[in-house]
Design a protein around this motif. Structure first.
Motif, mmCIF file in Angstrom:
data_model
loop_
_atom_site.group_PDB
_atom_site.id
_atom_site.type_symbol
_atom_site.label_atom_id
_atom_site.label_comp_id
_atom_site.label_asym_id
_atom_site.label_seq_id
_atom_site.Cartn_x
_atom_site.Cartn_y
_atom_site.Cartn_z
ATOM 1 N N LYS A 116 0.992 -85.820 -11.088
ATOM 2 C CA LYS A 116 -0.350 -85.284 -11.274
ATOM 3 C C LYS A 116 -0.294 -83.863 -11.830
ATOM 4 O O LYS A 116 0.731 -83.180 -11.734
ATOM 5 C CB LYS A 116 -1.105 -85.278 -9.945
ATOM 6 N N ASP A 176 -1.360 -81.134 -10.640
ATOM 7 C CA ASP A 176 -1.004 -80.099 -9.666
ATOM 8 C C ASP A 176 0.503 -79.970 -9.534
ATOM 9 O O ASP A 176 1.045 -78.860 -9.420
ATOM 10 C CB ASP A 176 -1.648 -80.377 -8.308
ATOM 11 N N LEU A 177 1.223 -81.096 -9.584
ATOM 12 C CA LEU A 177 2.684 -81.047 -9.477
ATOM 13 C C LEU A 177 3.295 -80.442 -10.737
ATOM 14 O O LEU A 177 4.284 -79.700 -10.664
ATOM 15 C CB LEU A 177 3.235 -82.448 -9.234
ATOM 16 N N TYR A 227 10.083 -73.918 1.908
ATOM 17 C CA TYR A 227 9.175 -74.925 2.454
ATOM 18 C C TYR A 227 8.987 -74.627 3.938
ATOM 19 O O TYR A 227 9.976 -74.442 4.660
ATOM 20 C CB TYR A 227 9.762 -76.341 2.336
ATOM 21 N N ALA A 277 5.265 -82.982 5.161
ATOM 22 C CA ALA A 277 4.178 -83.580 4.388
ATOM 23 C C ALA A 277 4.646 -84.136 3.051
ATOM 24 O O ALA A 277 3.989 -85.019 2.481
ATOM 25 C CB ALA A 277 3.076 -82.543 4.165
ATOM 26 N N MET A 278 5.775 -83.640 2.542
ATOM 27 C CA MET A 278 6.289 -84.142 1.265
ATOM 28 C C MET A 278 6.494 -85.653 1.280
ATOM 29 O O MET A 278 6.340 -86.324 0.259
ATOM 30 C CB MET A 278 7.625 -83.469 0.929
ATOM 31 N N LYS A 279 6.832 -86.182 2.453
ATOM 32 C CA LYS A 279 7.082 -87.620 2.556
ATOM 33 C C LYS A 279 5.877 -88.443 2.132
ATOM 34 O O LYS A 279 6.013 -89.596 1.714
ATOM 35 C CB LYS A 279 7.441 -87.983 3.997
ATOM 36 N N TYR A 280 4.688 -87.852 2.234
ATOM 37 C CA TYR A 280 3.456 -88.592 1.960
ATOM 38 C C TYR A 280 2.884 -88.283 0.583
ATOM 39 O O TYR A 280 1.829 -88.802 0.224
ATOM 40 C CB TYR A 280 2.428 -88.277 3.058
ATOM 41 N N HIS A 281 3.585 -87.435 -0.188
ATOM 42 C CA HIS A 281 3.145 -87.180 -1.559
ATOM 43 C C HIS A 281 3.366 -88.467 -2.358
ATOM 44 O O HIS A 281 4.409 -89.115 -2.246
ATOM 45 C CB HIS A 281 3.950 -86.037 -2.172
ATOM 46 N N PRO A 282 2.374 -88.882 -3.176
ATOM 47 C CA PRO A 282 2.488 -90.163 -3.894
ATOM 48 C C PRO A 282 3.787 -90.309 -4.678
ATOM 49 O O PRO A 282 4.393 -91.391 -4.694
ATOM 50 C CB PRO A 282 1.269 -90.147 -4.818
ATOM 51 N N THR A 283 4.234 -89.245 -5.317
ATOM 52 C CA THR A 283 5.441 -89.345 -6.134
ATOM 53 C C THR A 283 6.683 -89.521 -5.272
ATOM 54 O O THR A 283 7.560 -90.335 -5.586
ATOM 55 C CB THR A 283 5.585 -88.089 -7.011
ATOM 56 N N ARG A 331 6.748 -90.777 -2.312
ATOM 57 C CA ARG A 331 6.665 -92.106 -1.708
ATOM 58 C C ARG A 331 7.155 -93.187 -2.668
ATOM 59 O O ARG A 331 7.770 -94.169 -2.246
ATOM 60 C CB ARG A 331 5.231 -92.394 -1.267
#
Length: 270
Positions: free
Chosen positions: A55, A57-58, A186, A193-199, A201
């Motif tokens: 995205k 933002d990334l 970090y 929370a990174m674990k739940y970032h769409p990319t 995941r």
């Protein structure tokens, strides 16, 4: 044009994520990093980058953190023209090309052996390549231990298990006479929370490591002293962020606690 098909594990595959983000930034009318070599490199990789669902933002935050880490490297090299630069978890980053160090600087790019092999095909020449598992210590023998060093680790901390990042840092500062360590920090929450970032995941990666107080690494037994914390929500380059990310970032910048959950650059002297 011959295209390279990388054969990488999940952790190693994250290098394609950051490469793609830098390439997308380079294609913008007003890029933050403007890394055209990354754009050329991504075009030579036979990989479905679309599956990463990167995205805007990334793209913006990846480009901004790379730019600020580049600035830290350039500043150190300017003050230590015969130094060593060690880029840990280098992936396919083109930092050496962007920083363009003078001939007296020895640059070491360190990553898993399979990543280093890919890098030697994609980006031949220039730096010393060291293929190693950073959770081990034997690779340090390949790096000169008698000159000041700039150590840079972008995006590496969350992916090293347990206290292996701390142990690696202790090994480096004992091996080297003096220098700086620059990382993008970090918090524990941000790493979780990174674990739940769409990319992330999509790649199936479970990132976990982080720390909250910027001075916490001073307790690692590595002789580190905090030199600077840059909170990037307050960086002037935020003006180049797309909306609504720009407005949200400027709102977040009013709170140091909230800003620390995003991208921050930390420099330590040793």
């Amino acid at each position: 044009m011959h295209r390279l098909r990388p054969e990488l594990g999940l952790i190693q595959e994250t290098l394609l994520l950051t490469l793609h983000a830098r390439a997308l930034d380079a294609g913008l009318p007003r890029p933050i990093l403007g890394d055209e070599l990354s754009a050329d490199l991504a075009a030579r990789i036979d990989y479905d980058f679309g599956r990463l669902k990167v995205k805007p933002d990334l793209v913006a935050t990846t480009a901004l953190r790379a730019k600020k880490l580049d600035d830290a490297v350039r500043a150190f090299v300017a003050g230590h023209p015969g130094c060593v630069v060690i880029d840990l978890g280098c992936g396919l980053d083109t930092r050496m090309s962007r920083c363009d160090p003078p001939p007296g600087v020895d640059w070491y790019d360190v990553d898993f052996p399979e990543v280093v092999d890919l890098r030697s095909e994609c980006l031949p020449g220039g730096s010393h390549l060291v293929g190693a598992d950073l959770t081990s210590s034997g690779w340090l023998a390949a790096v000169p231990g008698d000159r000041p060093a700039m150590i840079v680790a972008e995006g590496l901390l969350p992916f090293m298990p347990g206290d292996s990042f701390q142990a690696m840092t202790r090994g480096l500062t004992r091996h080297l006479p003096s220098g700086e360590l620059a990382i993008n920090g970090y918090t524990r929450f941000a790493a979780w929370a990174m674990k739940y970032h769409p990319t992330i995941r999509v790649l199936g990666i479970k990132a976990a490591q982080g720390f909250d107080a910027p001075r916490e690494p001073e307790s690692w037994g590595a002789g580190l002293d905090l030199a600077e914390e840059q909170i990037l929500t307050r960086a002037p380059e935020v003006a180049l962020f797309p909306q609504p990310l720009r407005a949200l970032t400027r709102l977040t910048a009013r709170s140091t606690a909230l800003s620390r959950q995003g991208v921050r650059i930390l420099r330590y002297r040793f």
